[in-house]
Design an enzyme around this catalytic site. Structure first.
Site, mmCIF file in Angstrom:
data_model
loop_
_atom_site.group_PDB
_atom_site.id
_atom_site.type_symbol
_atom_site.label_atom_id
_atom_site.label_comp_id
_atom_site.label_asym_id
_atom_site.label_seq_id
_atom_site.Cartn_x
_atom_site.Cartn_y
_atom_site.Cartn_z
ATOM 1 N N ALA A 235 43.394 90.251 62.811
ATOM 2 C CA ALA A 235 42.217 89.916 63.612
ATOM 3 C C ALA A 235 41.277 91.109 63.676
ATOM 4 C CB ALA A 235 42.634 89.500 65.027
ATOM 5 N N VAL A 236 40.002 90.841 63.449
ATOM 6 C CA VAL A 236 38.942 91.842 63.570
ATOM 7 C C VAL A 236 37.879 91.246 64.490
ATOM 8 C CG1 VAL A 236 37.121 93.094 62.342
ATOM 9 C CG2 VAL A 236 39.374 92.831 61.293
ATOM 10 N N GLU B 111 50.084 83.502 54.644
ATOM 11 C CA GLU B 111 49.547 82.156 54.524
ATOM 12 C C GLU B 111 48.148 82.160 55.096
ATOM 13 O OE1 GLU B 111 52.700 81.084 56.798
ATOM 14 O OE2 GLU B 111 54.015 80.546 55.144
ATOM 15 N N ASN C 202 39.470 78.723 54.956
ATOM 16 C CA ASN C 202 39.069 80.026 55.491
ATOM 17 C C ASN C 202 38.584 80.914 54.344
ATOM 18 O OD1 ASN C 202 38.763 82.487 56.761
ATOM 19 N ND2 ASN C 202 40.598 82.255 58.024
ATOM 20 N N TYR D 139 41.579 88.794 51.173
ATOM 21 C CA TYR D 139 42.904 88.952 50.583
ATOM 22 C C TYR D 139 42.828 89.060 49.062
ATOM 23 C CZ TYR D 139 44.457 87.711 55.270
ATOM 24 O OH TYR D 139 44.650 87.676 56.626
#
Length: 138
Positions: free
Chosen positions: A59-60, A92, A97, A104
């Site tokens: 999370a950012v 995952e 998204n 990634y």
């Protein structure tokens, strides 16, 4: 970061899958092989067991995005996973998204499989998740 702070940041970052509660973060942090890396307005929660590491969540803060923080958190997650004996990492990510998938991919993760209907959208429909993996230490 406390479980409450992790949950508050997670709630700013996720609507689906639903954000995790402070109790869920506390339970995860107490689990075997689980580790937390933090940097500025972000965190990565991972687990390393039997030579494999899993990125559980990253999370950012929305105001801190697009500045390389996510990539630096992934690097810290990978370094900690290596230190804990992992040679491969996986995660995952929901098929819809695109931002996370791009992050990634840029970090060297490649698709290894798919979990049909793994994630639930806000409207209740099911979304596939991609399983991404990367060899560590290369």
């Amino acid at each position: 970061m406390t479980p409450e702070a992790l949950a508050a940041l997670h709630a700013l970052c996720f609507t689906h899958p639903r954000p995790w509660s402070a109790a869920e973060f506390a339970a995860l942090l107490a689990g075997p092989g689980v580790f937390l890396v933090t940097l500025g307005d972000g965190f990565a929660l991972g687990r390393a067991v039997a030579g494999e590491a899993e990125l559980l969540t990253l999370a950012v803060h929305p105001d801190a995005r697009r500045r390389g923080l996510g990539r630096r958190l992934i690097a810290r997650f990978e370094a900690e996973a290596l230190a804990r004996g992992a040679s491969h990492a996986f995660l995952e990510v929901a098929l819809d998204n695109a931002a996370a998938r791009a992050l990634y991919h840029a970090a060297g993760y490649a698709e290894a499989g798919r979990r049909p209907g793994y994630c639930t959208a806000p409207d209740g429909s099911r979304i596939d998740a991609l399983i991404l993996t990367r060899a560590l230490g290369r």
